[in-house]
Scaffold this active site. Structure first.
Site, mmCIF file in Angstrom:
data_model
loop_
_atom_site.group_PDB
_atom_site.id
_atom_site.type_symbol
_atom_site.label_atom_id
_atom_site.label_comp_id
_atom_site.label_asym_id
_atom_site.label_seq_id
_atom_site.Cartn_x
_atom_site.Cartn_y
_atom_site.Cartn_z
ATOM 1 N N ASP A 235 -4.932 -8.074 -3.560
ATOM 2 C CA ASP A 235 -5.212 -7.907 -2.132
ATOM 3 C C ASP A 235 -6.540 -8.514 -1.698
ATOM 4 O OD1 ASP A 235 -5.254 -7.044 0.482
ATOM 5 O OD2 ASP A 235 -5.198 -4.923 0.057
ATOM 6 N N HIS B 54 0.836 -1.219 0.000
ATOM 7 C CA HIS B 54 0.000 0.000 0.000
ATOM 8 C C HIS B 54 0.865 1.262 0.000
ATOM 9 C CE1 HIS B 54 -3.499 -2.484 0.438
ATOM 10 N NE2 HIS B 54 -3.133 -2.911 1.629
HETATM 11 ZN ZN LIG Z 1 -3.479 -6.839 2.690
#
Ligand SMILES: [Zn+2]
Length: 455
Positions: A332, A281
């Site tokens: 993800d 991220h």
């Molecule tokens: Zn994750």
């Protein structure tokens, strides 16, 4: 399983360091490796009267290297379409995710992960990084084999025909200030980092398709004084080390309140950053954080479709690339499993932010989706159509409703996962004519998700 050809003739192939695909490329494969890559050009082509490819199997469309899905939580796939309509944010989504986590056991986890990894294969993914923290029974007690859940993931990837880097995740606390795990989180924890290291170290699968790495769940979930134990474990093994980083501003605020520094600075201080580390991220870093990541040669895995789904924000991809930070991609939470969509989102999100176009070239996006991702997962010999590389070949149709009329260089802005026609992993045919050869993906997904979602 059908016999896999050893000589392929790609209508177009995207070769390393090339700004755009090359037409008419002969790709030869032996024992799972690429042994020759020959652009036929005019000199060897049909016009020259030399039919060097009479026995080669044609690959109509664009062939790209195997795609890498660097960040996966396989079980989140069960939430697709169930969490998108209402209000809330990352934290309300997380409560729903815990509901599924609570219902999984080794058998249901195997069934779900097998179907999810097969969906990835259909999308051209040849290697996945599973950020795995569902270690124990729902009440926190160990299974008879304490790595039974990890073993289920290894088996799932084998069934799906893709490679797996199992990122065994250390998850010890529920808040930055060290509150204990509670409720559905109890099964994530090993007590402390040394017990995590003991359990993770005991898991040594010998299958050729798997590698074991480590993960720090986040600065929320691993206390500062435990971080270096995880980093050292990975360092001793030269294993990939991944960590969720600055996905939410709240994580930054809490870390500053408790430790007086940013999550990135805290990880740097305890030895978590480095060339084998991937920060996942990194949506809300400071400029000082970016310097720390670049100086330590830490990579960043962006997960744009999840970050948009969870209202996380837009990470500074262009700034990271300019700083020399290696970017890779992951789906993800699997709101979408489509590496083309992840890749173009890196460019398109930057356009939304800056109101300007042209931050990343198509070749940059391919690199993030293939070789950079494989390197982040510990498979540096994959993700390139080049002599000596693993024979991962993903062929995308250029004659579908979405791609017809699109020049091959524009594929990453036009294609979807549904346009993947054929997938070869380590020389083995896994997907042909758009179908997985050993898994009925839609049927298995439905059954596996029904088994773990509240009715
Ligand atoms: Zn994750």
């Amino acid at each position: 399983m059908p016999v896999t050809a050893t000589r392929w003739l790609a209508e177009y192939a995207w070769l390393p360091e090339h700004a755009e695909p090359t037409p008419d490329v002969l790709i030869e494969v032996d024992e799972g490796r690429i042994t020759a890559v020959t652009p036929l050009l005019g000199a060897h082509g049909p016009d020259a009267g030399v039919d060097v490819y009479a026995d080669a199997v044609p690959l109509p469309g664009l062939t790209v290297p195997g795609l890498s899905n660097v960040h996966s939580h396989a079980f989140h796939r069960a939430l697709r379409g169930r969490t998108h309509g209402g209000r809330g944010d990352f934290w309300t989504w997380r409560d729903q995710m815990y509901g599924v986590a609570d219902r999984l056991d080794p058998d249901t986890y195997l069934a779900l992960a097998r179907a999810v990894y097969a969906e990835m294969a259909l999308a051209g993914v040849t290697c996945v990084g599973e950020f795995h923290y569902l270690h124990h029974r729902p009440d926190g007690g160990a299974y008879d084999d304490p790595n039974e859940m990890g073993a289920a993931l290894v088996e799932a990837a084998a069934h799906a025909g893709i490679r797996l880097t199992l990122l065994d995740t250390c998850y010890l606390t529920s808040t930055v200030d060290g509150q204990a795990l509670a409720g559905p989180q109890r099964r994530f924890g090993d007590g402390d980092a040394s017990r995590w290291a003991q359990r993770a170290g005991a898991f040594q699968p010998t299958d050729a398709h798997v590698r074991v790495g480590a993960a720090v769940h986040s600065v929320r979930a691993v206390p500062a004084d435990q971080l270096s134990t995880v980093a050292e474990w990975a360092g001793e093994r030269q294993a990939p080390l991944h960590v969720h980083l600055s996905e939410q501003p709240a994580e930054n605020d809490e870390c500053r309140a408790v430790h007086g520094r940013s999550p990135t600075a805290l990880l740097a201080e305890y030895g978590v950053l480095g060339p084998d580390t991937t920060a996942v991220h990194t949506t809300h870093p400071t400029s000082a954080d970016l310097t720390l990541l670049a100086d330590s040669r830490t990579g960043v895995c962006l997960c744009p479709t999840t970050e948009r789904d969870l209202a996380d924000g837009i990470g500074p991809a262009r700034l990271m690339a300019e700083a020399g930070i290696r970017l890779s991609l992951g789906s993800d939470s699997h709101a979408v499993i489509d590496l083309f969509e992840e890749a173009r989102a890196v460019e398109l999100d930057e356009r939304l932010r800056t109101r300007r176009r042209g931050h990343f070239t198509p070749a940059d996006l391919l690199t993030a989706a293939s070789s950079a991702g494989h390197a982040a997962l510990g498979w540096a010999d994959a993700g390139r159509i080049a002599v000596g590389a693993r024979a991962d070949l993903v062929t995308v149709r250029l004659d579908s409703a979405r791609t017809a009329g699109v020049p091959p260089v524009g594929t990453f802005f036009a294609a979807t996962a549904a346009d993947v026609e054929q997938v070869v992993v380590d020389g083995r045919l896994v997907v042909a004519a758009g179908r997985h050869l050993s898994v009925d993906v839609p049927a298995e997904l439905s059954a596996a998700i029904e088994a773990v979602t509240p009715s």
